[in-house]
Write a protein that holds these residues in place. Structure first.
Motif, PDB file in Angstrom:
ATOM      1  N   PHE A 516     -87.292  36.260 -15.270  1.00  0.00           N
ATOM      2  CA  PHE A 516     -87.014  34.819 -15.179  1.00  0.00           C
ATOM      3  C   PHE A 516     -85.826  34.494 -16.071  1.00  0.00           C
ATOM      4  N   ASP A 517     -84.804  33.884 -15.489  1.00  0.00           N
ATOM      5  CA  ASP A 517     -83.638  33.420 -16.252  1.00  0.00           C
ATOM      6  C   ASP A 517     -83.977  32.049 -16.840  1.00  0.00           C
ATOM      7  N   TYR A 518     -84.849  32.052 -17.839  1.00  0.00           N
ATOM      8  CA  TYR A 518     -85.314  30.807 -18.463  1.00  0.00           C
ATOM      9  C   TYR A 518     -84.194  30.141 -19.264  1.00  0.00           C
ATOM     10  N   THR A 519     -83.277  30.973 -19.771  1.00  0.00           N
ATOM     11  CA  THR A 519     -82.179  30.550 -20.646  1.00  0.00           C
ATOM     12  C   THR A 519     -82.685  30.036 -22.000  1.00  0.00           C
ATOM     13  N   PRO A 520     -83.162  30.979 -22.819  1.00  0.00           N
ATOM     14  CA  PRO A 520     -83.689  30.620 -24.144  1.00  0.00           C
ATOM     15  C   PRO A 520     -82.580  30.398 -25.170  1.00  0.00           C
ATOM     16  N   GLY A 521     -83.018  30.103 -26.398  1.00  0.00           N
ATOM     17  CA  GLY A 521     -82.090  30.108 -27.534  1.00  0.00           C
ATOM     18  C   GLY A 521     -81.435  28.778 -27.829  1.00  0.00           C
ATOM     19  N   ILE A 522     -82.108  27.666 -27.550  1.00  0.00           N
ATOM     20  CA  ILE A 522     -81.546  26.376 -27.965  1.00  0.00           C
ATOM     21  C   ILE A 522     -81.906  26.156 -29.436  1.00  0.00           C
ATOM     22  N   PHE A 523     -80.888  25.906 -30.253  1.00  0.00           N
ATOM     23  CA  PHE A 523     -81.078  25.715 -31.692  1.00  0.00           C
ATOM     24  C   PHE A 523     -80.984  24.235 -32.092  1.00  0.00           C
ATOM     25  N   ASP A 524     -80.409  23.415 -31.230  1.00  0.00           N
ATOM     26  CA  ASP A 524     -80.365  21.973 -31.510  1.00  0.00           C
ATOM     27  C   ASP A 524     -81.402  21.318 -30.595  1.00  0.00           C
ATOM     28  N   MET A 525     -82.551  20.994 -31.179  1.00  0.00           N
ATOM     29  CA  MET A 525     -83.695  20.588 -30.353  1.00  0.00           C
ATOM     30  C   MET A 525     -83.618  19.141 -29.866  1.00  0.00           C
ATOM     31  N   GLY A 534     -85.657  10.762 -24.107  1.00  0.00           N
ATOM     32  CA  GLY A 534     -86.900  11.525 -23.990  1.00  0.00           C
ATOM     33  C   GLY A 534     -86.672  13.026 -23.962  1.00  0.00           C
ATOM     34  N   ALA A 535     -85.394  13.432 -23.929  1.00  0.00           N
ATOM     35  CA  ALA A 535     -85.117  14.864 -23.827  1.00  0.00           C
ATOM     36  C   ALA A 535     -85.253  15.531 -25.192  1.00  0.00           C
ATOM     37  N   ARG A 536     -85.744  16.750 -25.210  1.00  0.00           N
ATOM     38  CA  ARG A 536     -85.810  17.535 -26.439  1.00  0.00           C
ATOM     39  C   ARG A 536     -86.387  18.904 -26.105  1.00  0.00           C
ATOM     40  N   VAL A 537     -86.220  19.835 -27.039  1.00  0.00           N
ATOM     41  CA  VAL A 537     -86.914  21.114 -26.933  1.00  0.00           C
ATOM     42  C   VAL A 537     -88.175  20.983 -27.762  1.00  0.00           C
ATOM     43  N   SER A 538     -89.331  21.264 -27.185  1.00  0.00           N
ATOM     44  CA  SER A 538     -90.597  21.078 -27.897  1.00  0.00           C
ATOM     45  C   SER A 538     -91.077  22.390 -28.520  1.00  0.00           C
ATOM     46  N   HIS A 539     -90.164  23.071 -29.198  1.00  0.00           N
ATOM     47  CA  HIS A 539     -90.469  24.344 -29.871  1.00  0.00           C
ATOM     48  C   HIS A 539     -89.874  24.316 -31.268  1.00  0.00           C
ATOM     49  N   MET A 557     -79.770  34.682 -21.342  1.00  0.00           N
ATOM     50  CA  MET A 557     -78.726  33.760 -21.760  1.00  0.00           C
ATOM     51  C   MET A 557     -78.882  33.402 -23.229  1.00  0.00           C
ATOM     52  N   VAL A 558     -77.748  33.198 -23.871  1.00  0.00           N
ATOM     53  CA  VAL A 558     -77.718  32.619 -25.210  1.00  0.00           C
ATOM     54  C   VAL A 558     -77.232  31.202 -24.926  1.00  0.00           C
ATOM     55  N   ALA A 559     -78.199  30.292 -24.781  1.00  0.00           N
ATOM     56  CA  ALA A 559     -77.943  29.114 -23.965  1.00  0.00           C
ATOM     57  C   ALA A 559     -77.260  27.950 -24.669  1.00  0.00           C
ATOM     58  N   ASP A 560     -77.349  27.872 -25.982  1.00  0.00           N
ATOM     59  CA  ASP A 560     -76.871  26.657 -26.657  1.00  0.00           C
ATOM     60  C   ASP A 560     -75.349  26.643 -26.788  1.00  0.00           C
ATOM     61  N   LEU A 561     -74.834  25.504 -27.245  1.00  0.00           N
ATOM     62  CA  LEU A 561     -73.399  25.378 -27.506  1.00  0.00           C
ATOM     63  C   LEU A 561     -73.060  26.244 -28.716  1.00  0.00           C
TER      64      LEU A 561
END
Ligand code: NOJ
Ligand code: CA
Length: 684
Positions: A516-525, A534-539, A557-561
């Motif tokens: 699954f290409d979930y595209t993990p690795g968001i560091f700015d939640m 209402g958007a955010r990463v809930s981790h 993917m290393v997904a964040d900016l």
């Protein structure tokens, strides 16, 4: 039945390789089958002319007597008046190597029966059910050989899966507009509506865990599960434009219908049954299929700092591309995905089908120059083909589009089919638009054509809005990954975002089908929430790291900016280090929707990685390190939640610890609410 008839029926379909065949008695009452360890048993028989099967585990019924058969548009159905006239048996045990994967070597160990059903008056009417029992589950398919009939227009498959209605179930709805991109529902099994597979159940009173799915979906329509009455699920075939879901010739085999059975939830994960039921690699040398990590001009479009379309903040500019290529090169990543470089994104691409031009760049994007720069820096561009569901438009341009990417050194293309389910379009011979489903027979065959055209140019495909995975990556190893679930992108749109439990359900549901290409690795939640309410990463941040081990994909993917990684450079170290291709993988512990722990050994190395994550509840896990090589010392670097971390109020609180461990040790991992942990074990 003579040994010769048994051999003929057993080898009717290419790819079957029985180690030995046992002749069976004529006109048996029942065909019986047991897994190599004897725990799973199955029977196939005819009752009042209706073919049936059932499955048990440790002597307890898991699938109660369930019907088999087909309804056809014309002529007699293959449903009633069918007697069991011939049975055969076989066994098989071998190992095969995955060119890339969760493990390098898989074992295919199963017993098999075949059961031939015929109409007494017209013996050409009938089918063979071929059923295999592995220690982790059952697979069966229909084989029909009736060349006289020419075409079979299948209006319904009567295959049933009768499960105890008091079970618990985890499932997503099928036949709704958003394809597979739903949050999983956790309900009493009797409340399940029409559902996609993999469909997961836990039987009552500590009974086994079960997953129903299919393997080797080729030239056929996807199977949905339709609960007709309490516990009685019937296959429902994804529709087509003319109301006949499947049209096949006089001779055909269906995909394998699979029933995985395991004592524990993680037992469902530690199984290769889906891959074992697919045919071996037909592409030959696939050393050009390259697992790895990629970044992209991508998240910016989802959080509205860039656009796919032309204008002031167009993302795919030459300048941005060069910066991203530099960032990938500096951090050791393999690829850079660039979305929005080709014409077609202006206007309402989401709705206007057939708008894309796959070979012409926007004026602010120097495709040749960017590709040359990437090559210079040892990075590959990752191509993008968003079709917005306009399949004929894509197929008309596909060969040229892949030629172009091949010439530019592209080895991977992400495709996309953004459109409502049932809204995929193709033009028929008269030029009229016909609407198809993303998982119907037409789409299944389209994806096959794409894989073929791509393979001819040594290109791998990462399909978004795809048809579900059924293990075809074994046969076509360039089917490298796909979407087909609710991924990270939903955290950018807040509709609502994925709750903490989502990725604690995926390993036991969607992930049973494949990468699954979930595209993990968001560091700015959260900081984009002012633009996307209402958007955010809930981790927690540590949980985003854990995803690289938990959610398997050979291209991650290393997904964040890029700028968001600079803030947490010591956490970014884990993403730099973690591989995407594995020698071995073990799901160690977990419960559906609660938590999961994976250990994976890097391919071609002695190093191991561990990922653990939890839902919204905190947990104190103790993980025995007995998967490590005995007698060897490893330096464990542990990225974990700090004591006060919390997905909602304090997601960035993590700690990094380093210590020496051996296989005799136990690692204590405190996980915060919505938290996780990621560990690297470097062998000394
Ligand atoms: C949906 C895909 O899942 C996403 O990754 C992509 O950016 C957009 N479509 C545009 O193609
Ligand atoms: Ca999507």
């Amino acid at each position: 039945m003579t040994a010769i008839t048994a051999l003929r029926s057993a080898t009717l379909f290419a790819g079957f390789s029985a180690a030995f065949l046992l002749p069976a008695a004529i006109a048996q009452e029942r065909a019986e089958l047991a897994s190599p360890d004897g725990r799973i048993t199955a029977e196939i028989w005819s009752e009042d002319g209706r073919p049936h099967y059932s499955v048990s585990f440790d002597g307890e019924e898991v699938v109660a007597p369930s019907r088999l058969g087909f309804r056809l548009l014309e002529g007699p159905n293959l449903e009633t008046g069918l007697e069991l006239v011939e049975t055969g048996a076989a066994s098989h045990d071998d190992e095969w190597e995955l060119p890339w994967g969760e493990r390098r070597v898989a074992r295919d160990h199963h017993n098999e029966v075949s059961a031939r059903f015929e109409d007494a008056e017209s013996p050409e009417l009938g089918f063979t059910v071929r059923m295999r029992a592995f220690d982790t589950g059952i697979g069966f398919r229909y084989e029909v050989s009736n060349p006289e009939r020419g075409e079979h227009a299948i209006t319904a498959e009567i295959t049933e899966f009768v499960l105890p209605p008091e079970s618990d179930a985890w499932w997503i709805e099928a036949g709704e507009y958003n394809r597979y991109e739903y949050l999983y529902r956790s309900t009493p099994l009797s409340d399940a509506l029409v559902a996609h597979t993999p469909f997961t159940a836990r039987l009552p009173e500590g009974g086994p865990h079960v997953s129903i799915h299919e393997a080797a979906l080729v030239d056929y329509s996807s199977m949905w599960l339709d609960q007709r009455r309490g516990g009685v699920f019937r296959a429902r075939l994804a529709p087509s434009h003319d109301g006949v879901p499947v049209r096949v010739g006089g001779e055909f085999a269906t995909p394998w219908r699979t029933i995985q059975i395991a004592d524990s939830a993680v037992g469902l994960i530690n199984s290769d049954i889906i891959l074992n039921l697919n045919e071996p690699n037909v592409l030959g040398d696939v050393s050009w299929v390259e697992p790895g990590k990629y970044i992209g001009i991508w998240w910016g479009m989802h959080v509205n700092t860039m656009t796919w379309e032309s204008g002031e903040i167009h993302g795919a500019t030459t300048e941005n591309a060069r910066e991203y290529i530099d960032f990938a090169a500096e951090n050791g990543f393999d690829g850079v995905l660039i979305e929005g470089w080709n014409l077609g994104w202006d206007g309402n691409w989401f709705v206007n089908n057939e708008v894309f031009d796959f070979t012409t760049a926007y004026p602010d994007f120097d495709l040749e120059g960017v590709a040359a720069y990437a090559r210079e820096r040892g990075v590959r561009l990752v191509g993008h083909h968003e079709t917005s569901g306009g399949v004929s438009n894509y197929e008309d341009q596909m060969e040229d589009a892949f030629d172009l990417y091949e010439r530019l050194g592209v080895r991977q293309v992400k495709t996309g089919y953004v459109d409502d389910a049932g809204g995929m379009t193709r033009r028929d011979e008269d030029g009229h638009i016909r609407y198809e489903w993303h998982d119907g027979q037409f789409a299944v065959n389209h994806h096959q054509r794409v894989l073929q055209a791509a393979a001819e140019r040594r290109i791998s495909i990462n399909a978004h809005e795809p048809v579900k995975d059924t293990g075809l990556r074994r046969t076509y190893p360039n089917a490298i990954t796909r979407e087909g679930a609710r991924g990270q992108e939903y955290n950018a749109w807040g509709v609502p975002p994925n709750p903490p439990e989502h990725v604690a359900i995926l390993p036991y549901t969607r992930m049973l089908s494949g990468p699954f290409d979930y595209t993990p690795g968001i560091f700015d939640m959260t900081s984009y929430a002012d633009r996307m309410e209402g958007a955010r990463v809930s981790h927690t941040l540590a949980k985003e790291l854990a995803l690289y081990v938990v959610i398997y994909s050979p291209v991650q993917m290393v997904a964040d900016l890029p700028e968001n990684y600079e803030r947490f450079d010591d956490a970014f170290d884990f993403i730099r280090a973690v591989p995407a291709d594995w020698e071995e993988s073990i799901a160690l512990d977990g419960e559906i929707g609660e938590h999961v722990v994976f250990a994976r050994q890097e391919r071609g190395s002695d190093d191991w990685y561990l990922g653990a994550l939890t839902d919204e509840d905190p947990r104190d896990l103790s993980v025995a390190l007995d998967f490590l090589e005995e007698g060897r010392t490893y330096t464990a670097t542990i990225w974990r939640d700090a004591g006060d971390a919390h997905w909602d109020t304090n997601p960035y609180a993590y700690e990094i610890e380093e210590r020496q461990v051996t296989s005799a040790d136990t690692l204590d991992l405190p996980l915060a609410p919505g938290g996780g942990a990621a560990v690297r074990f470097a062998a000394e």
